[in-house]
Design an enzyme around this catalytic site. Sequence first.
Site, PDB file in Angstrom:
ATOM      1  CG  ASP A 217      -1.881   1.127   1.261  1.00  0.00           C
ATOM      2  OD1 ASP A 217      -2.717   1.218   0.349  1.00  0.00           O
ATOM      3  OD2 ASP A 217      -1.811   1.954   2.195  1.00  0.00           O
ATOM      4  CD  GLU A 266      16.491 -14.418   3.332  1.00  0.00           C
ATOM      5  OE1 GLU A 266      15.741 -14.895   4.228  1.00  0.00           O
ATOM      6  OE2 GLU A 266      17.253 -13.464   3.531  1.00  0.00           O
TER       7      GLU A 266
END
Length: 549
Positions: A217, A266
């Site tokens: 956002d 990751e």
Amino acid sequence: MTQHLAAPTGHPTPGAQTGWWRDAVIYQVYPRSFADANGDGMGDLEGVRSRLPYLRDLGVDAVWLSPFYASPQADAGYDVADYRAIDPMFGTLLDADAMIRDAHDLGLRIIVDVVPNHSSDQYEWFKRAIADGPSSPLRARYHFREGRGENGELPPNDWESIFGGPAWTRVADGSWYLHLFAPEQPDLNWEHPAVADEFRSILRFWLDMGVDGFRIDVAHGLVKAEGLPDLGGSDQLKLLGNDVMPFFDQDGVHEIYRSWRKILDEYPGERIAVAEAWTPTVERTANYVRPDELHQAFNFQYLGTPWDAEQLRECIDVSLAAMAPVGAPATWVLSNHDVTRHATRFANPPGGTQIRTAGDRELGLRRARAATMLMLALPGSAYVYQGEELGLPDVTDLPDEVRQDPSFFRAQGQDGFRDGCRVPIPWTADGSSYGFGSGGSWLPQPATWAELSVEAQTGDPDSTLELYRSALAVRREQPGLGAGASVEWRDAPGGVLVFAREGFVCTVNTTGEAVRLPAPGRVLLASTEVTVGDGEFVLPADTTVWWAV
């Protein structure tokens, strides 16, 4: 909460680098208006979970949910008080875990909102910063300043809130704090290392829960220009769409997103991040999706383009050209929870993304269906806002007393009529709130929505719902669609678009008159009925047709 990292059924296994987001169709759920499982009139996560099979059958690839975190709801959950907790109105963390697991079992991915530009004024940091007074070290995690004027009675600068009024609020001890949105949403100071540390931890929390990505956002707002300079009398609301502002789209945001990308990489299963970045140009939007930053960014320039062939073609060309150097997919979107639904925008003369009048309903729906097929034929990823597959219009006649959009109550800010696109969607042709839930709905639904419900449209070959189902199925089947070849424009009369992709042609008439054209192949799908004969066909007004060639 148990960590689970398994990839969704039907999607690549962890480690398989296919870039699923490059041609994904992602469905936006506004949780409070999607489905209500407990009968309190407000949608919830269990309601979303119960309707996941509907979304699988619709044919989308992923589901993006607007915020469901613990919040005082000053701005419909975009004022977060606890980023690691579910607001009781939506359920619990166990409900979120179950929803994510069920989505993966159905072959759907889950994207959740993250709100890093500001917190709630009920966030623990801000509450302590206020309670501890001017000497509190926690004030450095926000933008606290002394006021101007003889006694500090004037705001520190001339910035205005996007919701209207000053972007500063004064506290009891005389200091002021910055809020680009509502006063209940103080802006975080991303120059402070604790802020960056906290959000890296928040990302890991939800990634460990199994989410497949984040919609960020106000992704363009995290960094403010050094010194928080005045605008100097400029018309802020006019400049927002045209110039780099001192509080938006500052170059420093990109360092933040490079650090976030490392975290996403990751995790197995190709986790992604999507920027809600309102920028002056598509070229600046492309900065957010460079190879070491985010994966997607919303194409708001396309959303704001009117139903006009020349302007649409220009926006498509500019969008594809801007994304090519950074190797990112273009995204296409027509509606969301902040703008008037496109079935209503296209029912009115061009007038931006906030429309207050219902307009010509039949015309708007016809254009909306054609616009959707155009969008789904373009290279890249597409976003669908809940209920647009039902052809829902905006509710433009909500009584003032039921409205909840915070900008409605503040002068000279956003239009304030976003509630019209947030009315709970209809599932059945009768019953309480048309199947939304057993306890009514938090915003009133029009009586005419019975005929627009999922139940009423299912099985009707002429319905908008069945058009979406067919379009998404064809999109999956056609190798030239999705992230495939770019567009090859062909000659066409004024007001008409014709482009080819691998084994595929799309014809679009944006005018109010039918046009006779050579038939390029076999009809795959049309937004309205077409007649083909003797190597020609009549392309009706405001119609899109897909062809196999």
